[in-house]
Write an enzyme that holds these catalytic residues in place. Structure first.
Site, short mmCIF file in Angstrom:
data_model
loop_
_atom_site.label_atom_id
_atom_site.label_comp_id
_atom_site.label_asym_id
_atom_site.label_seq_id
_atom_site.Cartn_x
_atom_site.Cartn_y
_atom_site.Cartn_z
N ARG A 51 -3.09 -7.75 6.53
CA ARG A 51 -2.31 -8.01 5.36
C ARG A 51 -3.26 -7.90 4.17
O ARG A 51 -4.37 -7.95 4.23
CB ARG A 51 -1.13 -9.12 5.76
N GLY A 52 -2.36 -8.07 2.99
CA GLY A 52 -2.95 -8.01 1.63
C GLY A 52 -3.04 -6.79 1.16
O GLY A 52 -3.57 -5.73 1.96
N ALA A 53 -2.86 -6.27 -0.03
CA ALA A 53 -2.33 -5.02 -0.42
C ALA A 53 -3.42 -4.13 -0.25
O ALA A 53 -3.40 -3.07 0.31
CB ALA A 53 -2.00 -5.07 -1.79
N ARG A 94 5.69 -2.02 5.26
CA ARG A 94 5.96 -3.01 4.28
C ARG A 94 6.27 -2.55 2.90
O ARG A 94 5.50 -1.66 2.43
CB ARG A 94 4.78 -3.94 4.20
N GLN A 203 -0.67 -18.53 4.12
CA GLN A 203 -1.84 -17.73 4.13
C GLN A 203 -3.01 -18.44 3.30
O GLN A 203 -4.43 -18.28 3.59
CB GLN A 203 -1.83 -16.35 3.21
N ASP A 244 0.25 -7.49 -5.51
CA ASP A 244 0.66 -6.40 -4.64
C ASP A 244 1.18 -4.98 -5.26
O ASP A 244 1.22 -3.80 -4.74
CB ASP A 244 1.82 -6.87 -3.60
N LYS A 255 2.62 -12.70 -3.88
CA LYS A 255 3.25 -13.51 -2.96
C LYS A 255 4.24 -14.65 -3.53
O LYS A 255 4.21 -15.17 -4.50
CB LYS A 255 2.02 -14.39 -2.18
#
Ligand code: MRU
Length: 353
Positions: A51-53, A94, A203, A244, A255
């Protein structure tokens, strides 16, 4: 006890497959998941193993290559048609992080441009995925170093608050927001990090604090509703978050909870920075109202671990991201420069896709 990890590499290409750190198991267990098929990569992105852009973008690039490898035909048109189907599957994982779409487009562009055989296209796709990964690592290091230059000049060392995890785990390594914090630490300018726990998936608590501990960076974990109090007490010198997707006018999606943090920072005259690579800027959209916001399973809100925290009969809303308006952002820290949100247009030509 788990030994400390000196360098966090969330995505490793090895023996014709991808090894991903399973981020759903941290901080308790450090383990990797092997990905050898494009469907597995799509699932890993969707379930937030990765995860994470920027990390999503790098993973999707490898997912495109793995998908290409599975295609049997040597007919180029048929190959490109089947590769587009892989892209459709990966795009559906996503919706918010634009790096996902950016990386897939870059891979498709390479596939369409190569004039050689299908086998040559496959080789070029693997090289491009590796390049996207290597570039992201370099980019993050540059963001980190640029970011240190714009931090407030104070007689004392800085306390920086961050939200979610925009660290090595969320990128090809080093991090964006946490990259700036890492560079500040290495430059001797950081006193400590305040990490928002970042409900509902935590997170901040699970990943950001873990990364800080690996590097020996002092970190204080707070629950999200403590950030305003910490600013009112004068504990925080700056807020730095990742993104993102950033619209052309500088409105930035990150987020859920980031927008509230930006308002609180403004109220307390604490500078609020967004750190992100150019691949996170979506010049196709003019403002943040056009950014698609992912909604996730209600369970993330009504359950903590396996325990339900509210009675039956309650309704839920679980947006994973929110949009911080450009006017609340003191600067966007990129690999080239830190700019006011209104000045992003100057990067349009530098963006690769
Ligand atoms: O839902 P996540 O964990 O993928 O969300 C991650 C974030 O919001 C990060 O801050 C953002 O992707 C930037 S990562 C460098």
């Amino acid at each position: 006890m788990m030994s400390k990890i000196t360098e966090v590499n969330p995505i490793i290409w090895q023996n014709d497959r991808v090894l991903l750190i399973d981020q759903t198991c941290l901080p308790g267990n450090y383990q990797t998941v092997e990905i050898s098929r494009s469907e597995e990569m799509a699932r890993a992105i969707k379930t937030m193993i990765v995860r994470g852009a920027p990390a999503i973008g790098v993973s999707a690039a490898y997912g495109m290559y793995l998908g290409a490898k599975e295609i049997q035909t040597s007919d180029k048109n048929e190959f490109l048609k089947e590769l587009e189907a892989v892209a459709v599957m990966l795009r559906a994982t996503r919706p918010t992080a634009v790096n996902l779409f950016w990386a897939i487009e870059r891979m498709l562009k390479v596939a369409n441009q190569i004039s050689g055989s299908v086998e040559e296209i496959k080789i070029a796709l693997l090289e491009t995925a590796k390049k996207i990964q290597a570039e992201d690592l370099e980019t993050c290091q540059a963001i980190g170093d640029r970011g240190v230059d714009v931090l407030p000049n104070t007689p004392e060392k800085l306390n920086i608050l961050t939200h979610c995890n925009a660290g090595a785990l969320a990128t090809a390594g080093y991090g964006t927001a946490l990259g700036v914090i890492r560079s500040a630490w290495r430059a001797g300018r950081l006193a400590k990090v305040y990490a928002d726990e970042t409900r509902p998936r935590l997170q901040g608590a699970k990943l950001t604090t873990w990364e800080c501990v690996q590097e020996g960076i002092p970190v204080t974990l707070i629950s999200d509703n403590m950030a305003a109090h910490c600013m009112q007490q004068g504990f925080i010198h700056a807020v730095i978050v990742g993104a993102d997707r950033i619209a052309a006018n500088g409105d930035s999606a990150n987020k859920i909870g980031t927008y509230g943090l930006a308002i609180v920072a403004k109220a307390h005259h604490v500078p609020f920075f967004v750190a992100a690579p150019l691949s996170t800027i979506d010049f196709k959209i003019s403002d943040g109202s056009q950014i698609p916001i992912e909604e996730r399973d209600a369970k993330e809100v009504y359950q903590v671990g396996e325990t339900r925290i509210c009675p039956e009969g309650v309704e839920f809303y679980n947006p994973a991201f929110d949009v911080t308006p450009a006017e609340l952002i003191a600067g966007i820290i990129t690999e080239y420069d830190t700019v006011a949100p209104g000045d992003l247009a100057k990067f349009r030509v530098q963006q690769l896709v």
